[in-house]
Design an enzyme around this catalytic site. Sequence first.
Site, PDB file in Angstrom:
ATOM      1  N   LYS A 201       0.741  -1.034  -0.052  1.00 41.71           N
ATOM      2  CA  LYS A 201       0.115   0.023  -0.029  1.00 41.71           C
ATOM      3  C   LYS A 201       0.747   1.396  -0.123  1.00 41.71           C
ATOM      4  CE  LYS A 201      -3.619   2.641   2.578  1.00 41.71           C
ATOM      5  NZ  LYS A 201      -4.561   2.272   3.689  1.00 41.71           N
ATOM      6  N   LYS A 254      -2.244  -1.557  -3.951  1.00 39.12           N
ATOM      7  CA  LYS A 254      -3.097  -0.188  -4.010  1.00 39.12           C
ATOM      8  C   LYS A 254      -2.146   0.880  -3.914  1.00 39.12           C
ATOM      9  CE  LYS A 254      -6.096   1.961  -0.616  1.00 39.12           C
ATOM     10  NZ  LYS A 254      -6.295   1.952   0.571  1.00 39.12           N
TER      11      LYS A 254
HETATM   12  C1  PBG Z   1      -7.514   3.074   5.405  1.00 32.85           C
HETATM   13  C2  PBG Z   1      -7.939   3.013   4.080  1.00 32.85           C
HETATM   14  C3  PBG Z   1      -7.595   3.910   2.873  1.00 32.85           C
HETATM   15  C4  PBG Z   1      -8.112   3.288   1.683  1.00 32.85           C
HETATM   16  C5  PBG Z   1      -8.470   2.149   2.055  1.00 32.85           C
HETATM   17  N1  PBG Z   1      -8.552   1.718   3.376  1.00 32.85           N
HETATM   18  C6  PBG Z   1      -6.986   5.424   3.118  1.00 32.85           C
HETATM   19  C7  PBG Z   1      -5.925   5.663   3.132  1.00 32.85           C
HETATM   20  O1  PBG Z   1      -4.838   4.873   3.534  1.00 32.85           O
HETATM   21  O2  PBG Z   1      -5.743   7.080   3.806  1.00 32.85           O
HETATM   22  C8  PBG Z   1      -8.237   4.165   0.375  1.00 32.85           C
HETATM   23  C9  PBG Z   1      -9.351   3.703  -0.724  1.00 32.85           C
HETATM   24  C10 PBG Z   1      -9.636   4.676  -1.699  1.00 32.85           C
HETATM   25  O3  PBG Z   1      -8.772   5.745  -1.954  1.00 32.85           O
HETATM   26  O4  PBG Z   1     -10.254   4.344  -2.530  1.00 32.85           O
HETATM   27  N2  PBG Z   1      -6.201   3.108   5.853  1.00 32.85           N
END
Ligand code: PBG
Length: 329
Positions: A201, A254
């Site tokens: 991520k 992601k």
């Molecule tokens: C929570 C999380 C996030 C997303 C999914 N789980 C946001 C972040 O890390 O700030 C993002 C998903 C999206 O942008 O569609 N940690």
Amino acid sequence: MAFPIQRPRRLRRDASMRRLVRETELQANDLVLPLFVRAGVKKLRKEVVSMPGVFQLSPDEVERECAGAREDGVTSFIFFGLPEEKDATGSGAWAQDGAVQQGLQAARKALGAEATLVADVCLCEYTDHGHCGILEDKGTHVTVKNDPTLPLLAKAAVSLAQAGADVIAPSDMMDGRVAAIRKALDEAGLEDRPILSYAVKYASGFYGPFRDAADSAPKKGDRATYQMDPANAREALREAKLDIEEGADMVMVKPALAYLDIIRRVREEVLVPVAAYNVSGEYAMVKAAAQRGWIDEQRVAHEMLLSIKRAGADIILTYFARDAAKRLK
Ligand code: PBG
């Protein structure tokens, strides 16, 4: 032997021929629809301004949304929660009547057993500071304490699994959280619940609209001390492998579109299913351009999802899931 012997256009002569030689096929079964559940309200269906077509839902509306999505052909969902109150540790994440806990029960009522309910596990939606764990203020910058955050994530995971989650998906990016969650689930007799780890991520600008939807923007600082540097690819393989060693049953990359190379590399390195998250910013860009008549939304969305599949993803989390599934029927 080349032209005029070789003529690739021969295989593109008509739609039937093109279907016959198609290498990648998108299926409704590949798609997971994200849902945002707000606790403590009824009959709420509030559109997220930066994500047209995406709503914050009360639990009763989750039930309706899931029934409608199933009509469209979607059977997998991932849940995010908006608690009634936030605090320093994010205790709403493991509240028995928490937002997602209620959402899971509502979804189950609508869908029965033939559906896959994934619970995102993180604290950023539940903490008053908006970070994904216990905050540490270093004066010059804020960061998150790793090890003290692990038991809280584990507690949230057990609570969500007990509320009916079929899959636990930690998105916090703490080191060691997969092992901590696996151990806690097993000790609670939930050894049958798989973990889908957000293993790879990145610290991304593409999450902007999500933070409106989930009200989870950090109040101070950013997530660069725990989420990955977009410049790094080898590190993605390391993260994926470590999470699998800790017990992850599936791994996620992601965002998706700016990271198709990473999806491909992870796919080639691991044996578990690979998921990719077509995130909020990717969705918002398409919606915004389509609203101005600058692009054909359906066509572009399909092309995006196809590219993610072609890159190697088995599973795609996407806000386009309902539209795409409907089209694929
Ligand atoms: C929570 C999380 C996030 C997303 C999914 N789980 C946001 C972040 O890390 O700030 C993002 C998903 C999206 O942008 O569609 N940690």
